[in-house]
Design a protein around this motif. Structure first.
Motif, PDB file in Angstrom:
ATOM      1  N   SER A  77     132.983  -2.777  44.186  1.00  0.00           N
ATOM      2  CA  SER A  77     132.229  -3.892  43.624  1.00  0.00           C
ATOM      3  C   SER A  77     132.904  -4.414  42.352  1.00  0.00           C
ATOM      4  O   SER A  77     133.041  -5.633  42.163  1.00  0.00           O
ATOM      5  N   ASP A  78     133.351  -3.494  41.504  1.00  0.00           N
ATOM      6  CA  ASP A  78     134.017  -3.897  40.262  1.00  0.00           C
ATOM      7  C   ASP A  78     135.325  -4.628  40.544  1.00  0.00           C
ATOM      8  O   ASP A  78     135.662  -5.626  39.886  1.00  0.00           O
ATOM      9  N   LEU A  79     136.069  -4.137  41.549  1.00  0.00           N
ATOM     10  CA  LEU A  79     137.342  -4.776  41.890  1.00  0.00           C
ATOM     11  C   LEU A  79     137.109  -6.188  42.407  1.00  0.00           C
ATOM     12  O   LEU A  79     137.910  -7.101  42.163  1.00  0.00           O
ATOM     13  N   GLY A  80     136.025  -6.377  43.153  1.00  0.00           N
ATOM     14  CA  GLY A  80     135.713  -7.702  43.669  1.00  0.00           C
ATOM     15  C   GLY A  80     135.457  -8.706  42.564  1.00  0.00           C
ATOM     16  O   GLY A  80     135.711  -9.906  42.737  1.00  0.00           O
ATOM     17  N   GLU A  81     134.941  -8.245  41.450  1.00  0.00           N
ATOM     18  CA  GLU A  81     134.684  -9.142  40.319  1.00  0.00           C
ATOM     19  C   GLU A  81     135.946  -9.380  39.483  1.00  0.00           C
ATOM     20  O   GLU A  81     136.085 -10.422  38.849  1.00  0.00           O
ATOM     21  N   ARG A  82     136.851  -8.409  39.507  1.00  0.00           N
ATOM     22  CA  ARG A  82     138.014  -8.477  38.636  1.00  0.00           C
ATOM     23  C   ARG A  82     139.249  -9.105  39.282  1.00  0.00           C
ATOM     24  O   ARG A  82     140.079  -9.703  38.617  1.00  0.00           O
ATOM     25  N   ILE A  83     139.372  -8.946  40.609  1.00  0.00           N
ATOM     26  CA  ILE A  83     140.588  -9.384  41.306  1.00  0.00           C
ATOM     27  C   ILE A  83     140.281 -10.605  42.164  1.00  0.00           C
ATOM     28  O   ILE A  83     139.282 -10.644  42.895  1.00  0.00           O
ATOM     29  N   VAL A 116     118.642   3.626  43.293  1.00  0.00           N
ATOM     30  CA  VAL A 116     118.506   2.350  42.578  1.00  0.00           C
ATOM     31  C   VAL A 116     119.852   1.641  42.492  1.00  0.00           C
ATOM     32  O   VAL A 116     119.959   0.434  42.754  1.00  0.00           O
ATOM     33  N   ARG A 117     120.869   2.406  42.161  1.00  0.00           N
ATOM     34  CA  ARG A 117     122.210   1.837  41.971  1.00  0.00           C
ATOM     35  C   ARG A 117     122.782   1.274  43.271  1.00  0.00           C
ATOM     36  O   ARG A 117     123.293   0.150  43.306  1.00  0.00           O
ATOM     37  N   LEU A 118     122.660   2.037  44.354  1.00  0.00           N
ATOM     38  CA  LEU A 118     123.229   1.604  45.637  1.00  0.00           C
ATOM     39  C   LEU A 118     122.446   0.452  46.253  1.00  0.00           C
ATOM     40  O   LEU A 118     123.029  -0.447  46.867  1.00  0.00           O
ATOM     41  N   LYS A 119     121.128   0.485  46.124  1.00  0.00           N
ATOM     42  CA  LYS A 119     120.334  -0.627  46.641  1.00  0.00           C
ATOM     43  C   LYS A 119     120.681  -1.927  45.920  1.00  0.00           C
ATOM     44  O   LYS A 119     120.764  -2.992  46.550  1.00  0.00           O
ATOM     45  N   ALA A 120     120.910  -1.829  44.617  1.00  0.00           N
ATOM     46  CA  ALA A 120     121.270  -3.026  43.841  1.00  0.00           C
ATOM     47  C   ALA A 120     122.615  -3.575  44.319  1.00  0.00           C
ATOM     48  O   ALA A 120     122.779  -4.802  44.462  1.00  0.00           O
ATOM     49  N   LEU A 121     123.577  -2.684  44.592  1.00  0.00           N
ATOM     50  CA  LEU A 121     124.893  -3.123  45.082  1.00  0.00           C
ATOM     51  C   LEU A 121     124.764  -3.746  46.469  1.00  0.00           C
ATOM     52  O   LEU A 121     125.393  -4.776  46.765  1.00  0.00           O
ATOM     53  N   TYR A 122     123.976  -3.115  47.327  1.00  0.00           N
ATOM     54  CA  TYR A 122     123.782  -3.658  48.676  1.00  0.00           C
ATOM     55  C   TYR A 122     123.146  -5.038  48.612  1.00  0.00           C
ATOM     56  O   TYR A 122     123.610  -5.985  49.277  1.00  0.00           O
ATOM     57  N   ASN A 123     122.081  -5.156  47.843  1.00  0.00           N
ATOM     58  CA  ASN A 123     121.386  -6.441  47.738  1.00  0.00           C
ATOM     59  C   ASN A 123     122.290  -7.514  47.144  1.00  0.00           C
ATOM     60  O   ASN A 123     122.281  -8.674  47.576  1.00  0.00           O
ATOM     61  N   GLN A 124     123.071  -7.125  46.136  1.00  0.00           N
ATOM     62  CA  GLN A 124     123.964  -8.081  45.467  1.00  0.00           C
ATOM     63  C   GLN A 124     125.013  -8.637  46.419  1.00  0.00           C
ATOM     64  O   GLN A 124     125.253  -9.854  46.453  1.00  0.00           O
ATOM     65  N   HIS A 125     125.619  -7.784  47.205  1.00  0.00           N
ATOM     66  CA  HIS A 125     126.752  -8.216  48.033  1.00  0.00           C
ATOM     67  C   HIS A 125     126.322  -8.724  49.411  1.00  0.00           C
ATOM     68  O   HIS A 125     127.061  -9.501  50.029  1.00  0.00           O
ATOM     69  N   SER A 126     125.176  -8.284  49.894  1.00  0.00           N
ATOM     70  CA  SER A 126     124.739  -8.744  51.220  1.00  0.00           C
ATOM     71  C   SER A 126     123.915 -10.022  51.132  1.00  0.00           C
ATOM     72  O   SER A 126     123.813 -10.772  52.108  1.00  0.00           O
ATOM     73  N   GLY A 127     123.306 -10.247  49.970  1.00  0.00           N
ATOM     74  CA  GLY A 127     122.406 -11.385  49.844  1.00  0.00           C
ATOM     75  C   GLY A 127     121.087 -11.145  50.537  1.00  0.00           C
ATOM     76  O   GLY A 127     120.312 -12.075  50.765  1.00  0.00           O
ATOM     77  N   ARG A 128     120.827  -9.860  50.893  1.00  0.00           N
ATOM     78  CA  ARG A 128     119.576  -9.502  51.561  1.00  0.00           C
ATOM     79  C   ARG A 128     118.922  -8.363  50.788  1.00  0.00           C
ATOM     80  O   ARG A 128     119.447  -7.908  49.771  1.00  0.00           O
ATOM     81  N   ASP A 129     117.798  -7.877  51.315  1.00  0.00           N
ATOM     82  CA  ASP A 129     117.081  -6.772  50.683  1.00  0.00           C
ATOM     83  C   ASP A 129     117.242  -5.527  51.535  1.00  0.00           C
ATOM     84  O   ASP A 129     116.952  -5.541  52.738  1.00  0.00           O
ATOM     85  N   PHE A 130     117.707  -4.435  50.939  1.00  0.00           N
ATOM     86  CA  PHE A 130     117.970  -3.211  51.696  1.00  0.00           C
ATOM     87  C   PHE A 130     116.720  -2.697  52.389  1.00  0.00           C
ATOM     88  O   PHE A 130     116.746  -2.340  53.574  1.00  0.00           O
ATOM     89  N   ASP A 131     115.604  -2.610  51.676  1.00  0.00           N
ATOM     90  CA  ASP A 131     114.372  -2.065  52.255  1.00  0.00           C
ATOM     91  C   ASP A 131     113.923  -2.867  53.473  1.00  0.00           C
ATOM     92  O   ASP A 131     113.479  -2.298  54.478  1.00  0.00           O
ATOM     93  N   THR A 132     114.079  -4.188  53.400  1.00  0.00           N
ATOM     94  CA  THR A 132     113.708  -5.042  54.542  1.00  0.00           C
ATOM     95  C   THR A 132     114.632  -4.791  55.721  1.00  0.00           C
ATOM     96  O   THR A 132     114.189  -4.673  56.866  1.00  0.00           O
ATOM     97  N   ASP A 133     115.944  -4.726  55.430  1.00  0.00           N
ATOM     98  CA  ASP A 133     116.919  -4.474  56.498  1.00  0.00           C
ATOM     99  C   ASP A 133     116.692  -3.118  57.149  1.00  0.00           C
ATOM    100  O   ASP A 133     116.780  -2.968  58.375  1.00  0.00           O
ATOM    101  N   GLU A 134     116.390  -2.122  56.324  1.00  0.00           N
ATOM    102  CA  GLU A 134     116.171  -0.783  56.862  1.00  0.00           C
ATOM    103  C   GLU A 134     114.922  -0.757  57.744  1.00  0.00           C
ATOM    104  O   GLU A 134     114.916  -0.120  58.812  1.00  0.00           O
ATOM    105  N   GLU A 135     113.886  -1.446  57.319  1.00  0.00           N
ATOM    106  CA  GLU A 135     112.657  -1.502  58.107  1.00  0.00           C
ATOM    107  C   GLU A 135     112.913  -2.166  59.459  1.00  0.00           C
ATOM    108  O   GLU A 135     112.415  -1.713  60.495  1.00  0.00           O
TER     109      GLU A 135
END
Length: 374
Positions: A77-83, A116-135
């Motif tokens: 995620s960090d590399l995607g913002e930097r490169i 919390v950290r991984l869900k935030a990364l998933y939501n940020q990069h997918s443009g979706r909500d992890f809990d909804t996708d998992e359901e």
């Protein structure tokens, strides 16, 4: 005096070739039962030793690998913002971040902070909500299983292991089984089988009664002898409760209520009944050995198609441990290399090439699975 199963055998004084078929079968069954019992005892002894190493060595390294993987997702995620990346590379990077984050979250091994950290990364990069996708994924899984097995499943299968889901499906299938119809009249073969089983059970009872009569502690006046017979009677009851004819015969031999030569005089009918019980005992031991091995595979995540023996357990463990250690090392090196934009782009291209190969392989399998090409 103590005895071993090998001492409990029929051995004529002169020519061994004169053994009848029933006598040969008796000896063969005794040896096979002894072998299966030794294998079962070896599994029971090996499992706690393996478990001790698993918890003290393997699981800590697996936890380290998990932590490095979480850090690797954050690094991507960090590399995607930097490169600066092309549209194609950025899409691949997003897929990698979301795929690995989803797998980690779905593993059930994440701490609250990691969740919390991984869900935030998933939501940020997918443009979706992890809990909804998992359901939605869980609902699709449930519908697929219901269609496949023809049963209705509750909503509580989320978070269950494949084995636990399979058990739920099996329970539901069992509960939906129709009531068995009233059995019809038994044929001659069934009646013969029942009669043979009853006679075999009677043979076991006769051996038990002889031992119980000789060992009953209440009939003993000497305190020391009463205590000895109480212990022996417990062994007799245990063997009888397990329908362990071989154990009862060994106790008779140990207590010198019979000797090895007594077995030579068993009638053909009595041998037939004994062999029937011993065959059942052997089958039960084989099933116990199988269950022990399968339980071991499940407990330690061993592929059901991998050849597993007591002899190769140390090598198997070392292979598992080495694989995790190699994964940790490779992930650390990869993390360092990807800081170079050139290496990052080459890695993203390799990921796309790999995905294309996997898709091509899957399509080829589906193509040749068509009945037309069989």
């Amino acid at each position: 005096m103590s005895t071993t199963p090998h001492e409990l055998s029929i051995s004529p004084d002169k020519d061994p070739k004169k053994l009848s078929a029933g006598q040969r079968k008796f000896n063969e069954l005794v040896k096979k039962i002894d072998k299966q019992r030794q294998i079962l005892q070896a599994w029971e002894a090996a499992t706690p030793l393996y478990e001790q190493r698993w918890h003290s060595e393997f699981l800590p390294q697996l936890d380290i690998l998990h932590q490095h993987t979480v850090g690797f997702v954050q690094l991507l995620s960090d590399l995607g913002e930097r490169i600066k990346l092309s549209k194609t590379d950025r899409k691949t990077l997003t897929q990698e971040i979301c795929g690995q984050a989803y797998s980690l979250l779905d593993s059930g091994n994440c701490s609250d902070e990691e969740l919390v950290r991984l869900k935030a990364l998933y939501n940020q990069h997918s443009g979706r909500d992890f809990d909804t996708d998992e359901e939605e994924d869980n609902e699709l899984l449930k519908l697929g299983l219901q269609e496949m097995f023809g049963v209705e499943l509750d909503d509580d299968i989320h978070g269950l292991s494949p084995e636990e889901i399979a058990e739920k499906i099996n329970q539901r299938l069992q509960s939906e089984q129709p009531e068995p119809s009233k059995p019809g009249k038994k044929n001659a073969h069934q009646l013969r089988q029942e009669a043979a089983a009853a006679e075999a059970s009677q043979s076991v009872r006769e051996v038990y009664r002889k031992l119980a009569s000789a060992l009953h502690p209440d009939r003993e006046t000497d305190p020391d002898e009463r205590e000895r017979k109480t212990v022996l009677m417990q062994r007799v009851n245990h063997a009888y409760g397990q329908r362990n004819l071989l154990g009862l015969l060994q106790l008779q031999l140990e207590l010198e209520h019979i000797d090895a030569s007594t077995l030579n005089t068993l009638t053909a009918d009595r041998l037939k009944h004994y062999n029937r019980v011993l065959t059942e005992q052997l089958d039960e031991l084989k099933q116990e050995v199988f269950d022990q091995e399968q339980g071991f595979r499940l407990q330690f995540n061993i592929d059901p198609f991998d050849k597993l023996t007591l002899a190769n357990l140390p090598g198997f463990y070392q292979h598992q441990l080495d694989s995790v250690l190699d994964d940790i090392q490779e992930l650390m090196l990869l993390g360092e290399e990807l800081n170079d934009p050139k290496n990052l782009k080459a890695w993203l291209k390799a990921q796309r090439d790999y995905e294309r190969e996997m898709e091509k392989s899957l399509n080829d399998d589906l193509f040749f699975d068509d009945p037309f090409f069989r």
